[in-house]
Write an enzyme that holds these catalytic residues in place. Sequence first.
Site, short mmCIF file in Angstrom:
data_model
loop_
_atom_site.label_atom_id
_atom_site.label_comp_id
_atom_site.label_asym_id
_atom_site.label_seq_id
_atom_site.Cartn_x
_atom_site.Cartn_y
_atom_site.Cartn_z
N SER A 99 -6.41 -4.65 -2.79
CA SER A 99 -6.25 -5.32 -4.08
C SER A 99 -6.85 -6.71 -4.02
O SER A 99 -6.96 -7.31 -2.95
CB SER A 99 -4.77 -5.44 -4.44
OG SER A 99 -4.14 -6.42 -3.63
N ASP A 100 -7.26 -7.22 -5.18
CA ASP A 100 -7.49 -8.65 -5.26
C ASP A 100 -6.14 -9.32 -5.09
O ASP A 100 -5.08 -8.70 -5.28
CB ASP A 100 -8.13 -9.01 -6.61
CG ASP A 100 -8.87 -10.33 -6.57
OD1 ASP A 100 -8.62 -11.12 -5.64
OD2 ASP A 100 -9.68 -10.59 -7.47
N TRP A 101 -6.17 -10.59 -4.75
CA TRP A 101 -4.94 -11.29 -4.39
C TRP A 101 -4.03 -11.45 -5.62
O TRP A 101 -4.33 -12.18 -6.55
CB TRP A 101 -5.29 -12.64 -3.79
CG TRP A 101 -5.49 -12.63 -2.31
CD1 TRP A 101 -4.90 -13.47 -1.40
CD2 TRP A 101 -6.32 -11.76 -1.52
NE1 TRP A 101 -5.30 -13.17 -0.11
CE2 TRP A 101 -6.17 -12.13 -0.16
CE3 TRP A 101 -7.16 -10.69 -1.83
CZ2 TRP A 101 -6.83 -11.48 0.88
CZ3 TRP A 101 -7.82 -10.04 -0.80
CH2 TRP A 101 -7.66 -10.43 0.53
N GLY A 102 -2.91 -10.71 -5.60
CA GLY A 102 -1.96 -10.77 -6.71
C GLY A 102 -2.25 -9.79 -7.82
O GLY A 102 -1.66 -9.89 -8.90
#
Length: 751
Positions: free
Chosen positions: A226-229
């Site tokens: 995932s992208d961060w968050g």
Amino acid sequence: MNIKKILKELTLEEKASLCSGADFWHTKAIERLAIPQIMVSDGPHGLRKNAEDSSNPQEAIKAVCFPSATALACSFDRNLLNAMGKALGEECQAEKVSVILGPGCNIKRSPLCGRNFEYFSEDPYLATEMAAAQIKGVQSKGVGTSLKHFAANNQETRRMTVNERIDERTLREIYLAAFEGAVKQASPWTIMCSYNRINGYHSAQNKWLLTDVLRNDWGYDGLVMSDWGAVDDRVAGIKAGLDLEMPASFGKNDKLIVDAVNSGKLSMEALDKCVERVLKLVDKSEESRTPTEWDMEAHHELAAKIAEQCAVLLKNDDDILPLSNEDKICFIGEFADKPRYQGGGSSHINSFKVTSALEAAKKFCKVEYAQGYITYEDKTDPKLLEQAVECAKYNDKVVIFAGLPDSFESEGFDRSHMRMPECQLELIREVSKVNKNIVVVLHNGAPVELPFFDEIKGLLEVYLGGQAIGKATCDLLFGEAVPSGKLAESWCMKLEDNPSYLNFPGVGDELNYREGIFVGYRYYDKKKMEVRFPFGYGLSYTTFEYSDLVISENEISDDKTLTVSCNITNTGSRAGMEIVQLYVSDKESSVARPVKELKGFEKVSLRPGETKKVFFSLDKRAFAYYETAINDWFVEYGEFEIMIGASSRDIRLSGSVYVNSENKLPVQFTFNSTVSDVLSCSEGRDVFGGFIEKICRGMFDISGSGIGMDMAMAMIRESPLRCLITYDSRPEINRIWLQEMLDKLNGMLEG
């Protein structure tokens, strides 16, 4: 690492734990099974690794900032991207980083996207080739990449919640195509999914995107993080094919995974697939670990060489460039002394040194300098302006370094306009009143409006060219190097001309991509619209002649490869490099298609008077569009024009080829099918042609001299077949008869 054995020995809780990070940059380790942690780090054009021995946890180590993607793509040079990738790979090995987060190959839908500087192009083919070359370079050093942001991450406004409504053809041809090409060519170790939603689903839990397309259609077997968050529903993400959540969830989402397995909402099989891919990444990273040292100074010189080939000469009236060291020259603008060479956000590099143009110019001659403007706010400083005007009065030539300050574009927000700071525009206006020999050097991550274009003689676009941009700029300004870059994006005259203008950035969280496939030059060409600079445009200090186009076949089937060649000659007095571009145009199509599409390019280096032959290979995809009726790429039989040009609007050579496809689209005609639909295929003409001709003759006979055959046909072309029954007085011409005719036609098509 015996992954199958480890999978059997892992507890459910341990499996769940491996599916998220240990902290911001590391995967989790499980010591009892000798599973080590690995480190990932930003960024696409330089290493942004957090300093482990610093009191500030956000401080990054000293590193080298290479040109950003917006500049890199203008090189049109696969070898250059590969070389930069290898340098990044060496740095990662030396710093024990297993995966570098990049490159980004999202399409530039709007010039306002705050993160456009991290992306290559508006064109998916160019973005494919640039991303694949960089990935291959990095991974040749035993370091993984993370191709991002998958997919359609084309704005920063509400980027974590926006729901983008995009039809499948547009997705496949424009927004997914660069990812597809890079995956198939370069096999990135990981792919990072984006924040946004596509057609209602967050990318981090979009099964169609992560499994159906990425894995089943494209054959990808690496890890998806995932992208961060970006994670909304972790359990749904596991089901969709999201292997690794970053950063750490502090055990919260791990527990949700455990609970879902225990309750039967998540199968152990689905979890094991994700865990296995995490373990494979860790194992590959550890096996590829190689003791490496890297030379910062050497990489700084490489950054300068790359930046030199990325810069685009956009205007050179009266051959004002290159400058002579015998001229009296002044540099004006803060960017001459403190260049803006990178964008803000996650890709920001802690450069170990920066070479300014003011410093680099000392190699050539003595230049006067005036700061001219400030960058911390858009406000004219009267004293600085007066000093700049005075400096310009008493010098032969003026080079103004201008562009966008950090506050105008960055990750995290989009621009609201395409204008440069007003204080810079005022500076250029005032200087142009006292000196007409002006060259402007632009430092920016995306196109800007140029109200001063007619008041200057030279314009050199260096984009965000990395920490050695000052050296590259002066080498180009003073003629030690010859400009060879060409624009990887169209520059519209004004923001309102952009195809996304009415649909960017959306209303609340809803955003419709109403322009469809017509992005960038595809739109401007279709509209026959004036642009400031077309896609692929760029000048040189020398000239090139195109000749002797050869197309290997007059007609081919779509499963064959077409070879195209032409000669390029340097007709000027200086050595230089030319970017030769190949475009393909479908001369007649039943669906909306662009006027032309880039399907090949080569960068060729030539001495004065030298000629080289350039070759291109075109396969099925060069002629195809994505047909949703068959969920595949489809080529309509017909004539395609092959165009060779110096830009998308400077076509020098052209020829044609007929492409034949054995595949046919499934067609089922009904009572509501129109006359024109039926007559569009030979079988339809065989079955219904005579009847329809009779109807037209009847209309002609009844009307006397008022209607001719052509007019009669035009009048009924869009009529459904059921209406034609009423045009024939015979009782046997009824719905039963029409159904029998339709059954016959549909049977012929199926057979």
